[in-house]
Motif scaffolding. Structure first.
Motif, short mmCIF file in Angstrom:
data_model
loop_
_atom_site.label_atom_id
_atom_site.label_comp_id
_atom_site.label_asym_id
_atom_site.label_seq_id
_atom_site.Cartn_x
_atom_site.Cartn_y
_atom_site.Cartn_z
N LEU A 168 0.84 -1.15 -0.14
CA LEU A 168 -0.08 -0.10 0.11
C LEU A 168 0.66 1.08 -0.05
CD1 LEU A 168 -2.74 -0.85 2.40
CD2 LEU A 168 -2.94 -0.83 -0.16
N SER A 169 2.07 1.21 0.71
CA SER A 169 2.94 2.34 0.36
C SER A 169 3.34 2.59 -0.88
CB SER A 169 4.06 2.11 1.36
OG SER A 169 4.84 1.16 0.74
N LEU A 170 3.13 1.54 -1.82
CA LEU A 170 3.86 2.09 -3.12
C LEU A 170 2.64 2.58 -4.10
CD1 LEU A 170 5.79 -1.49 -3.88
CD2 LEU A 170 6.65 1.25 -3.51
N THR A 171 1.35 2.79 -3.55
CA THR A 171 0.49 3.32 -4.16
C THR A 171 0.59 4.77 -4.58
OG1 THR A 171 -0.86 3.76 -2.36
CG2 THR A 171 -1.34 1.83 -3.25
N GLY A 172 0.15 5.12 -5.75
CA GLY A 172 0.33 6.47 -6.28
C GLY A 172 1.93 6.35 -6.63
N CYS A 173 2.44 5.41 -7.41
CA CYS A 173 4.11 5.30 -7.71
C CYS A 173 4.30 6.54 -8.36
CB CYS A 173 4.16 4.03 -8.14
SG CYS A 173 5.97 3.42 -8.41
N ALA A 174 3.80 6.78 -9.37
CA ALA A 174 4.30 8.10 -10.21
C ALA A 174 4.09 9.25 -9.43
CB ALA A 174 3.37 7.94 -11.48
N SER A 175 3.08 9.44 -8.61
CA SER A 175 3.10 10.77 -7.77
C SER A 175 3.95 10.82 -7.01
CB SER A 175 1.69 10.75 -6.86
OG SER A 175 0.53 10.70 -7.98
N ILE A 176 4.62 9.77 -6.25
CA ILE A 176 5.83 9.75 -5.52
C ILE A 176 6.86 9.92 -6.16
CG2 ILE A 176 7.09 8.27 -3.90
CD1 ILE A 176 4.42 6.78 -3.17
N VAL A 177 7.22 9.25 -7.16
CA VAL A 177 8.48 9.35 -7.88
C VAL A 177 8.58 10.65 -8.67
CG1 VAL A 177 9.98 8.53 -9.76
CG2 VAL A 177 8.80 6.92 -8.09
N ASN A 178 7.54 11.08 -9.52
CA ASN A 178 7.67 12.26 -10.24
C ASN A 178 7.13 13.33 -9.66
OD1 ASN A 178 8.59 11.06 -12.50
ND2 ASN A 178 6.57 10.60 -13.52
N GLY A 179 5.93 13.50 -8.73
CA GLY A 179 5.19 14.67 -8.27
C GLY A 179 4.16 15.02 -9.42
#
Length: 141
Positions: A21-32
């Motif tokens: 669940l901590s990886l959800t929104g992967c692109a949001s976390i990596v790219n913003g």
């Protein structure tokens, strides 16, 4: 001993679920939700860099920047429209953003796209503009 084994399995399962669940929104976390860009104005014939004043616009943006300066835009599926002038020549560019499929695959792997796709879709974090943006300048007529 049996209770200890069952408790350890529950803890390990809980850690695995939390990690996923901590990886959800992967692109949001990596790219913003924002991207830094740079415009390079170049002579259409020689390719030499030119100092120009540019206007960058899209659905939710209209800003003035100088060529070779870095600026930020919200990530979006919308095209950027760029017009540059240096007093002698002008240049125009329409640049579409690319859809970064690698993050969609990571979202599917992380949570079957149940939460992460909504987060990344809302932030438009899957989209990326090329940088630098090359604007070819031609003599004004």
């Amino acid at each position: 001993m049996q209770n200890l084994f069952v408790s350890s399995r529950k803890i390990i399962s809980l850690i695995a679920v939390c990690s996923t669940l901590s990886l959800t929104g992967c692109a949001s976390i990596v790219n913003g939700s924002k991207q830094s860009l740079k415009i390079e104005a170049v002579d259409a014939v020689t390719g030499a860099p030119k100092a120009a004043t540019c206007n960058v616009s899209k659905a939710d943006l209209s800003i003035g920047v100088k060529s070779s300066e870095t600026f930020e835009v919200n990530r979006s599926s919308k095209s950027l429209y760029i017009t540059c002038e240096d007093g002698v020549s002008t240049g125009h560019l329409r640049e579409k953003s690319d859809f970064a499929q690698r993050f969609l695959f990571l979202n599917i792997a992380a949570d079957f796209c149940l939460v992460s796709c909504f987060i990344d879709g809302y932030n438009k974090a899957w989209y990326e503009y090329p940088s630098p943006l090359i604007v070819e300048m031609k003599p004004a007529s």
